[in-house]
Design an enzyme around this catalytic site. Structure first.
Site, short mmCIF file in Angstrom:
data_model
loop_
_atom_site.label_atom_id
_atom_site.label_comp_id
_atom_site.label_asym_id
_atom_site.label_seq_id
_atom_site.Cartn_x
_atom_site.Cartn_y
_atom_site.Cartn_z
N ILE A 179 0.85 -1.21 0.00
CA ILE A 179 0.00 0.00 0.00
C ILE A 179 0.89 1.26 0.00
CG2 ILE A 179 -1.69 1.30 1.38
CD1 ILE A 179 -2.86 -1.48 2.19
N ARG A 180 1.96 1.21 0.81
CA ARG A 180 2.87 2.38 0.83
C ARG A 180 3.46 2.63 -0.57
NH1 ARG A 180 8.34 2.23 4.36
NH2 ARG A 180 8.98 0.83 2.71
N GLU A 181 3.89 1.56 -1.23
CA GLU A 181 4.51 1.71 -2.55
C GLU A 181 3.54 2.35 -3.55
OE1 GLU A 181 7.55 1.11 -2.51
OE2 GLU A 181 8.16 1.15 -4.62
#
Ligand SMILES: Cc1cc2nc3c(=O)[nH]c(=O)nc-3n(C[C@H](O)[C@H](O)[C@H](O)COP(=O)(O)OP(=O)(O)OC[C@H]3O[C@@H](n4cnc5c(N)ncnc54)[C@H](O)[C@@H]3O)c2cc1C
Length: 553
Positions: A380-382
């Protein structure tokens, strides 16, 4: 190279993945992966990026034993939903039940079927009531494997430690102890019944590692272990027609007590003729599975259509405390493309075999086998924070899971052989996953917690048991791969055996009542709750307003 199964808009990113692949393969062959995070870093990424660590999308429970808990909105809504049953309307019917049985099992998936087999071995009569067809269940869909420490250099001790760490040290130790100690026995039992596990050429079990494991202990059957286990358990149950009665398309909508507060049976709803059925039972086992179809926080799901958390609702209304429900399990690798497969599971086995997640530039950004919650948060961060995701023509976003690495590491044909079901599922849409990567994003997968039980599956209501995904505690806040198929067999068997003993000892039953439901309705009123929905939901409703407007009524 063969024709790509992906649209033109994704080709630039695919070319970058191809470019970086040979370098990544060299590193993977030397077991040099992206660095794992430290426990402190785990906490940081979970709090920042995991959907369930954000305060939004939650609602406080205002009634019942977990009053005050802040749960996901979708879950709070079903727990505080409007029952199907009006207690007064059943006064007469409770006096003359439609069906009598010793042990009633609610749910015909893996846990329910294992329970039915063990209960019937004790000579009691057993009824399995299930929502759809027998075997329409998450068990049928399991892909990767089932854990058991049965290799010489492994032991239940390591299995315990892995699962305890994976569960963030919140597991119930008694349940976990039962899980790991029964595990080798369960594998033997399943094999004796006919489950065809993958074997080495010398006949020993083929076992792999999974996320969060320190030893190889994952038993598999290609990438269809759930279908194989369910095939065998269902056959065994259906072969016992004289001992086990199966009621399909008959979901339970309420449980019944007798006047002493001991379990008394359940009210089922026949989906075919829309009639209620009152079942009187000396013991009841809840094996209704999880809540993945609630689409928490709007996420796609891997779960089957009937996974609507019904057992949680039924048990909670009787006052059974819930545990470890703060965090749902989002599986890091759900399909994003093709659109028809959105949410579908891409088994962890793909990463176990060496496929790495890479971003739109073909760069590695996380260790491929972090615990599921951490891996999900990193993906999700990426995509969200770093903007390194790949956007599909319908606007979904994901990262690549570089499956062609598998054949390059293990030899040509491995993907087709070992991931046979996934290979075919993608081939249908023109994508050869041994040649092209899969586009993935986290998807809602598993319930982690549920109804509180002890190591025999007993709840606080005498005669009421729970087993499988509906129950909580064994996995703590985060289940590791392969421990759920184990859980359903260990606790399905234990609950089945114990429920039969309970039923045999119970000679006479007092009158059936729905008093607990009256009290629950009163509590809703006192808390000024106007239920948003009817629960248990039974089946999710995907119709939009336009479709509804065209329908009768
Ligand atoms: C795609 C996928 C892959 C997975 N892969 C793995 C894996 O590789 N290894 C692993 O360990 N775990 C895996 N899991 C998790 C595991 O399969 C499930 O957690 C487990 O099988 C649940 O078993 P169960 O018997 O508790 O529930 P289920 O198998 O879901 O069975 C529950 C049954 O109860 C019925 N039911 C529901 N509500 C009612 C009601 N009100 N009345 C009557 N019946 C009802 C349902 O229709 C269903 O038949 C996977 C899950 C999914 C979805």
């Amino acid at each position: 190279m063969s024709k790509s199964g992906y649209p033109e808009s994704l080709q630039e990113s695919l070319a970058k993945v191809r470019e970086t692949r040979s370098k990544r393969i060299k590193l993977a062959k030397k077991q040099r992966y992206y660095d794992r995070l430290s426990p402190n870093e785990y906490q940081k990424v979970l709090h920042k990026y995991h959907p369930d660590y954000a305060p939004e999308g939650r609602k406080v429970l205002k009634v019942g034993p977990n009053k005050g808990d802040l749960l996901q909105k979708e879950l709070s809504d079903i727990l505080q939903g409007q029952p199907w049953i009006v207690p007064d309307a059943f006064d007469k019917r409770l006096k003359s039940p439609d069906l009598n049985t010793d042990v009633l099992i609610i749910g015909g998936g893996g846990a329910g079927s294992a329970a039915a087999l063990l209960a019937s071995e004790q000579g009691v009569n057993v009824t399995v009531a299930t929502k759809l067809r027998h075997g329409d269940a998450n068990t049928m869909m399991a892909e990767g494997g089932i854990q058991a420490a049965d290799l010489p250099y492994d032991s239940p001790y390591y299995h315990f430690l892995d699962a305890f760490g994976g569960g963030h040290f919140t597991n119930d130790k008694n349940l976990l102890r039962a899980l790991v100690l029964d595990a080798p026995l369960v594998i033997q039992w399943l094999e004796t019944l006919g489950v065809m596990f993958d074997k080495e050429t010398d006949g020993t079990m083929k076992e792999l590692k999974g996320g969060g494991l320190c030893r190889r202990r994952m038993h598999s059957s290609k990438d269809m272990i759930g279908m194989e286990i369910m095939r065998v358990l269902r056959d065994e149950v259906q072969n016992k027609v004289d001992k086990i009665k199966i009621l399909e398309f008959c979901p339970a909508v309420e449980l019944l007590l007798d006047e002493t507060g001991t379990i008394g049976g359940a009210i089922l709803y026949n989906l075919d003729n829309q009639e209620f059925i009152v079942v009187k039972a000396k013991a009841v086992i809840l094996a209704t599975g999880g809540y993945g179809r609630l689409h928490l926080h709007g996420f796609a799901t891997t779960n089957h259509y009937g996974a609507t958390g019904d057992g949680l609702v039924l048990g909670y209304r009787l006052g059974i405390p819930l545990r470890n429900l703060k965090y749902a399990q989002f599986h890091p690798t759900g399909a994003v493309f093709p659109e028809q497969s959105a949410g579908m599971l891409i088994t962890e086995k793909v990463r176990t075999l060496g496929a790495e997640p890479v971003n739109c530039d073909g760069e590695r950004f996380c260790h491929p086998l972090e615990p599921r919650d951490v891996e999900s948060a990193l993906i999700i961060r990426e995509c969200v924070e770093r903007g390194k995701g790949v956007v599909t023509p319908t606007g979904r976003v994901g990262v690549w899971l570089d499956s062609p690495m598998i054949d390059m590491i293990w030899g040509e044909g491995t993907v087709e052989k070992v991931l046979a079901s996934k290979y075919l599922q993608f081939k249908r849409y023109g994508i050869d996953i041994s040649q092209e990567p899969m586009l993935i994003f986290p998807t809602l997968h598993y319930q982690n917690g549920g109804l509180s039980i002890n190591e025999w599956g007993e709840t606080i209501i005498p005669g009421l048991f729970a087993a499988g995904e509906v129950s909580g505690g064994v996995h703590g806040d985060n289940r590791l791969m392969g421990n759920s198929l184990l859980d359903i067999n260990v606790f399905g068997r234990r609950a089945g055996a114990k429920a039969a003993v309970f039923a045999k000892k119970r000679k006479r039953m007092k009158a059936l009542t729905l008093r607990h439901l009256e009290e629950y309705l009163k509590a809703l009123k006192m808390a000024k709750i106007k239920p948003q929905i009817k629960s248990p939901i039974i089946l999710p409703d995907y119709r939009n307003q336009e479709a509804k407007a065209k329908m009768l009524g």
